[in-house]
Motif scaffolding. Structure first.
Motif, PDB file in Angstrom:
ATOM      1  N   PHE A 108       0.848  -1.188   0.000  1.00 44.06           N
ATOM      2  CA  PHE A 108       0.000   0.000   0.000  1.00 44.06           C
ATOM      3  C   PHE A 108       0.890   1.246   0.000  1.00 44.06           C
ATOM      4  CE2 PHE A 108      -2.848  -3.180   1.849  1.00 44.06           C
ATOM      5  CZ  PHE A 108      -4.007  -2.957   1.093  1.00 44.06           C
ATOM      6  N   LEU A 109       0.707   2.074  -1.018  1.00 43.89           N
ATOM      7  CA  LEU A 109       1.451   3.316  -1.159  1.00 43.89           C
ATOM      8  C   LEU A 109       0.500   4.482  -0.981  1.00 43.89           C
ATOM      9  CD1 LEU A 109       4.144   4.738  -1.964  1.00 43.89           C
ATOM     10  CD2 LEU A 109       3.299   4.709  -4.321  1.00 43.89           C
ATOM     11  N   THR A 110       0.831   5.385  -0.083  1.00 49.53           N
ATOM     12  CA  THR A 110      -0.048   6.530   0.137  1.00 49.53           C
ATOM     13  C   THR A 110       0.002   7.458  -1.078  1.00 49.53           C
ATOM     14  OG1 THR A 110       1.724   7.765   1.236  1.00 49.53           O
ATOM     15  CG2 THR A 110       0.246   6.462   2.630  1.00 49.53           C
ATOM     16  N   SER A 111      -1.115   8.128  -1.335  1.00 46.56           N
ATOM     17  CA  SER A 111      -1.203   9.003  -2.501  1.00 46.56           C
ATOM     18  C   SER A 111      -2.121  10.175  -2.189  1.00 46.56           C
ATOM     19  CB  SER A 111      -1.748   8.232  -3.714  1.00 46.56           C
ATOM     20  OG  SER A 111      -2.024   9.104  -4.792  1.00 46.56           O
ATOM     21  N   PRO A 112      -1.820  11.374  -2.719  1.00 49.15           N
ATOM     22  CA  PRO A 112      -2.712  12.507  -2.518  1.00 49.15           C
ATOM     23  C   PRO A 112      -3.865  12.547  -3.508  1.00 49.15           C
ATOM     24  CG  PRO A 112      -0.788  13.207  -3.722  1.00 49.15           C
ATOM     25  CD  PRO A 112      -0.580  11.751  -3.400  1.00 49.15           C
ATOM     26  N   ILE A 113      -3.872  11.640  -4.473  1.00 48.96           N
ATOM     27  CA  ILE A 113      -4.866  11.675  -5.528  1.00 48.96           C
ATOM     28  C   ILE A 113      -5.155  10.262  -6.011  1.00 48.96           C
ATOM     29  CG2 ILE A 113      -3.168  11.931  -7.378  1.00 48.96           C
ATOM     30  CD1 ILE A 113      -5.093  13.865  -8.749  1.00 48.96           C
ATOM     31  N   ALA A 114      -6.392  10.015  -6.426  1.00 48.22           N
ATOM     32  CA  ALA A 114      -6.759   8.702  -6.966  1.00 48.22           C
ATOM     33  C   ALA A 114      -6.223   8.585  -8.395  1.00 48.22           C
ATOM     34  CB  ALA A 114      -8.271   8.535  -6.944  1.00 48.22           C
ATOM     35  N   LYS A 115      -5.566   7.485  -8.679  1.00 46.15           N
ATOM     36  CA  LYS A 115      -4.960   7.310  -9.993  1.00 46.15           C
ATOM     37  C   LYS A 115      -4.718   5.837 -10.252  1.00 46.15           C
ATOM     38  CE  LYS A 115      -3.324   9.519 -13.606  1.00 46.15           C
ATOM     39  NZ  LYS A 115      -4.109  10.486 -14.393  1.00 46.15           N
ATOM     40  N   ASP A 116      -4.792   5.441 -11.507  1.00 42.33           N
ATOM     41  CA  ASP A 116      -4.469   4.072 -11.877  1.00 42.33           C
ATOM     42  C   ASP A 116      -2.948   3.931 -11.912  1.00 42.33           C
ATOM     43  OD1 ASP A 116      -3.755   1.997 -14.224  1.00 42.33           O
ATOM     44  OD2 ASP A 116      -5.629   1.411 -13.254  1.00 42.33           O
ATOM     45  N   VAL A 117      -2.425   3.034 -11.107  1.00 47.40           N
ATOM     46  CA  VAL A 117      -0.982   2.901 -10.972  1.00 47.40           C
ATOM     47  C   VAL A 117      -0.313   2.585 -12.299  1.00 47.40           C
ATOM     48  CG1 VAL A 117       0.880   1.612  -9.854  1.00 47.40           C
ATOM     49  CG2 VAL A 117      -1.173   2.203  -8.571  1.00 47.40           C
ATOM     50  N   GLU A 118      -0.873   1.665 -13.059  1.00 44.56           N
ATOM     51  CA  GLU A 118      -0.259   1.269 -14.315  1.00 44.56           C
ATOM     52  C   GLU A 118      -0.231   2.425 -15.311  1.00 44.56           C
ATOM     53  OE1 GLU A 118       1.361  -1.494 -15.116  1.00 44.56           O
ATOM     54  OE2 GLU A 118       1.109  -2.083 -13.021  1.00 44.56           O
ATOM     55  N   ASN A 158      -4.713   3.638  10.285  1.00 43.92           N
ATOM     56  CA  ASN A 158      -4.430   4.143  11.630  1.00 43.92           C
ATOM     57  C   ASN A 158      -2.985   4.610  11.795  1.00 43.92           C
ATOM     58  OD1 ASN A 158      -6.960   3.837  13.221  1.00 43.92           O
ATOM     59  ND2 ASN A 158      -6.754   1.694  12.646  1.00 43.92           N
ATOM     60  N   VAL A 159      -2.039   3.851  11.272  1.00 39.44           N
ATOM     61  CA  VAL A 159      -0.634   4.262  11.391  1.00 39.44           C
ATOM     62  C   VAL A 159      -0.404   5.571  10.646  1.00 39.44           C
ATOM     63  CG1 VAL A 159       1.728   3.691  10.694  1.00 39.44           C
ATOM     64  CG2 VAL A 159       0.302   1.961  11.788  1.00 39.44           C
ATOM     65  N   TYR A 160      -0.959   5.688   9.456  1.00 39.93           N
ATOM     66  CA  TYR A 160      -0.788   6.922   8.693  1.00 39.93           C
ATOM     67  C   TYR A 160      -1.367   8.111   9.454  1.00 39.93           C
ATOM     68  CZ  TYR A 160      -1.012  10.399   5.009  1.00 39.93           C
ATOM     69  OH  TYR A 160      -0.861  11.561   4.283  1.00 39.93           O
ATOM     70  N   ASP A 161      -2.579   7.979   9.961  1.00 40.00           N
ATOM     71  CA  ASP A 161      -3.208   9.080  10.695  1.00 40.00           C
ATOM     72  C   ASP A 161      -2.419   9.433  11.955  1.00 40.00           C
ATOM     73  OD1 ASP A 161      -5.183   9.162   8.794  1.00 40.00           O
ATOM     74  OD2 ASP A 161      -6.683   8.099   9.988  1.00 40.00           O
ATOM     75  N   ASN A 162      -1.943   8.417  12.675  1.00 44.73           N
ATOM     76  CA  ASN A 162      -1.223   8.671  13.919  1.00 44.73           C
ATOM     77  C   ASN A 162       0.099   9.402  13.679  1.00 44.73           C
ATOM     78  OD1 ASN A 162      -3.279   7.290  15.201  1.00 44.73           O
ATOM     79  ND2 ASN A 162      -2.135   5.384  15.398  1.00 44.73           N
ATOM     80  N   ILE A 163       0.860   8.937  12.689  1.00 42.77           N
ATOM     81  CA  ILE A 163       2.174   9.532  12.441  1.00 42.77           C
ATOM     82  C   ILE A 163       2.048  10.949  11.908  1.00 42.77           C
ATOM     83  CG2 ILE A 163       4.239   9.377  10.990  1.00 42.77           C
ATOM     84  CD1 ILE A 163       4.150   6.372  11.317  1.00 42.77           C
ATOM     85  N   THR A 164       1.153  11.168  10.957  1.00 41.82           N
ATOM     86  CA  THR A 164       1.004  12.520  10.412  1.00 41.82           C
ATOM     87  C   THR A 164       0.491  13.488  11.476  1.00 41.82           C
ATOM     88  OG1 THR A 164      -1.170  11.896   9.528  1.00 41.82           O
ATOM     89  CG2 THR A 164       0.710  11.774   8.035  1.00 41.82           C
ATOM     90  N   SER A 165      -0.445  13.029  12.309  1.00 39.64           N
ATOM     91  CA  SER A 165      -0.942  13.900  13.379  1.00 39.64           C
ATOM     92  C   SER A 165       0.170  14.240  14.365  1.00 39.64           C
ATOM     93  CB  SER A 165      -2.100  13.228  14.115  1.00 39.64           C
ATOM     94  OG  SER A 165      -3.209  13.036  13.259  1.00 39.64           O
TER      95      SER A 165
END
Length: 320
Positions: A99-109, A191-198
């Motif tokens: 799982f790679l975090t992204s600021p926008i929805a996009k087709d990876v390929e 949860n990890v993403y939210d915790n670390i960024t916060s």
């Protein structure tokens, strides 16, 4: 509550890992290229394709003009996308997807079609081998510990051959933080993403909103400074502390490098006074200390006996 348990409650709140995850700041060409594409495409949606304003991509350290340090403001990716590394989170779940975090929805390929890496490493075996051979992970011990993956670790990760990487679309793209999750369920990713960024945003300084700094802060949670023959300390992450034993060890190592002695042998945080010195010691800015500690991230720490004078006294036990 135990200090380490309290720290984990901040970083791992809401997660259900079987064992604690480990973290590394890491660069890998294929995924680095993908992250940059995602950031640029999101930036274009904000600026309508216009170029960012000049002088907005860096913050100049005005208090130290002689060093001319330019620090990237990574909270504002959309102005001028800046990318140094991603934070690898290696969990204990069973997952066949990265799982790679992204600021926008996009087709990876589709993103990879315009990339020089589009035809390579379809199953990401090389990425796992690179992590095994080149990455140093930081466990949640907060005591300057480094962990390396065992030889053959990559064989234990069973990924799908196609569409191995899925994007986790962050809820606040202006606060986008690049992270790659391995062996993590989607709930633990969230949860990890939210915790670390916060946690990092609460520090209140966008210069340290980056994966590399987070791993530094886990590795060495405290900074020390000497002012007028007194030693001071500061926590690098809000709410993250160390045990009394770890505190004394880190303080001793720091003073050994300065060749300074405590007046008292009392092992408490209230014990701050140092032997008088003939040298003039000026207060060093905490930002300068951050950069100094970062340069010596993997420094060697010998087992040094405490350096005290023969005078001993007791101090009030409290944390300041």
């Amino acid at each position: 509550m135990d200090v380490i348990e309290k720290n984990d409650n901040i970083i791992l709140k809401g997660t259900n890992f079987k064992s604690k995850p480990i973290f590394a700041s890491f660069r890998y060409p294929k995924l680095d290229d993908l992250v940059r594409h995602l950031m640029v495409e999101y930036g274009e949606t904000i600026t309508n394709g216009k170029l960012p304003k000049k002088k907005k991509e860096f913050l100049l350290e005005n208090n130290e003009p002689e060093s001319h340090v330019q620090v990237p403001i990574t909270l504002q990716h959309y102005l001028s996308p800046f990318y140094l590394s991603m934070l690898i989170v290696l969990g204990s779940d069973v997952s066949d997807t990265l799982f790679l975090t992204s600021p926008i929805a996009k087709d990876v390929e589709n993103v990879f079609k315009s990339s020089q890496w589009s035809q390579r490493d379809k199953n990401y075996d090389n990425l796992l081998r690179c992590l095994e051979n080149n990455a140093s992970f930081i466990p949640l011990t907060y005591d300057c510990t480094i962990t390396e993956l065992e030889k053959g670790w990559h064989k234990t990760v069973h990924l799908r051959k196609h569409d191995t990487v899925e994007l986790y679309i962050v809820s606040k793209p202006l606060e986008y933080f690049p992270m790659l999750f391995i062996n993590c369920s989607i709930d633990n990713v969230r949860n990890v993403y939210d915790n670390i960024t916060s946690l990092l945003i609460s520090k209140g300084d966008p210069r340290y909103y980056c994966p590399l700094w987070f791993t530094w802060a886990l590795f060495r949670p405290l900074l020390f400074n000497v002012v007028n023959d007194f030693i001071e300390f500061r926590r690098r992450l809000p709410g993250i502390d160390v045990t009394e034993e770890q505190f004394v060890k880190l303080r001793t190592i720091y003073l050994h490098k300065l060749r300074r002695n405590m007046i008292s042998g009392c092992n408490c945080r209230s014990n701050r006074a140092l032997e008088p010195s003939n040298e003039i010691h000026y207060r060093t800015s905490w930002d300068s200390l951050e950069r100094q500690y970062s340069n010596y991230f993997f420094w060697y720490m010998p087992d040094i006996p405490p350096l005290y004078t023969s005078h001993n006294c007791t101090c009030d036990q409290h944390i300041f």
